[in-house]
Design an enzyme around this catalytic site. Structure first.
Site, short mmCIF file in Angstrom:
data_model
loop_
_atom_site.label_atom_id
_atom_site.label_comp_id
_atom_site.label_asym_id
_atom_site.label_seq_id
_atom_site.Cartn_x
_atom_site.Cartn_y
_atom_site.Cartn_z
N LYS A 9 0.82 -1.20 0.10
CA LYS A 9 0.02 0.05 -0.15
C LYS A 9 0.73 1.28 0.04
CE LYS A 9 -3.86 -2.25 1.95
NZ LYS A 9 -4.90 -2.33 3.41
N TYR A 49 -12.50 -2.32 -4.30
CA TYR A 49 -13.21 -2.51 -3.00
C TYR A 49 -14.73 -2.19 -3.05
CZ TYR A 49 -8.48 -1.73 -0.91
OH TYR A 49 -7.08 -1.76 -0.43
N PHE A 57 -16.53 3.55 6.44
CA PHE A 57 -15.19 3.59 6.62
C PHE A 57 -14.68 4.14 5.25
CE2 PHE A 57 -15.77 -0.91 6.57
CZ PHE A 57 -14.67 -1.04 5.42
N ASN A 112 -2.26 -0.24 7.01
CA ASN A 112 -1.64 -1.51 7.41
C ASN A 112 -0.60 -2.05 6.68
OD1 ASN A 112 -3.42 -2.60 5.78
ND2 ASN A 112 -4.83 -3.33 7.00
N HIS A 115 -2.08 -5.74 1.78
CA HIS A 115 -3.27 -6.39 1.32
C HIS A 115 -3.06 -7.79 0.75
CE1 HIS A 115 -7.47 -7.11 -0.01
NE2 HIS A 115 -6.94 -7.66 -1.16
N GLU A 126 -9.09 -10.32 -7.64
CA GLU A 126 -8.27 -9.42 -7.41
C GLU A 126 -6.96 -9.50 -8.47
OE1 GLU A 126 -7.50 -9.86 -3.32
OE2 GLU A 126 -9.30 -8.83 -2.77
#
Length: 150
Positions: A9, A49, A57, A112, A115, A126
């Site tokens: 990320k 997403y 969120f 974080n 992914h 994906e």
């Protein structure tokens, strides 16, 4: 050989962690079957997403994922999905095991650092989202003992 998707990320890219993260995957016996750097657009984030777009969120996630480039990876190997998820650690770095990527590098649950796909169906979706079939090269990593002079 199983193939899965992983993403490094924007905060990890900006922090110079790309090589260290990829090295962890390779050291675990995974092969890098495809790699590309890409800065997500809002359209990309909404497509990738899609299941989260209506959640409260999502605006924060979208802003984070579009603020800089990410590195998209197709990783292959035996039990690749489970192996990558174990290397990454729990989504919440506060709950991640020591030695996992998120424990070592993630500043928060939102940022974080990585992914990864959570199932064969997610991996297929994906991988197809970011890579054409002809951009993926499946191969097994040789054992380090087999390829190095000791």
């Amino acid at each position: 050989m199983e193939m899965t998707f992983a993403m490094i990320k924007p905060n990890a890219v900006k922090s110079g962690l790309v090589g260290r993260i990829i090295d962890r995957y390779i050291s675990a016996g995974l092969s890098v079957c495809a790699v590309k750097m890409h800065q997500m657009t809002s359209e990309d984030a909404r497509g990738f997403y899609a299941e989260h777009v209506e959640k409260p969120f999502f605006p924060e996630l979208e802003a984070y994922m579009t603020k800089g480039p990410s590195v998209m990876l197709a990783l292959g190997g035996e039990n690749a999905i489970a192996k990558v998820r174990a290397i990454n650690g729990a989504t919440n770095p506060a709950k991640a095991e020591p030695g996992t990527l998120r424990y070592d590098f993630a500043p928060s649950m939102t940022e974080n650092v990585v992914h990864s796909s959570d199932s064969p169906a997610s991996a297929e979706r994906e991988l197809d989202f970011w890579f054409k079939k002809e951009e993926r090269y499946a191969y097994e990593m040789p054992s380090l003992k087999a390829c190095c002079v000791l």
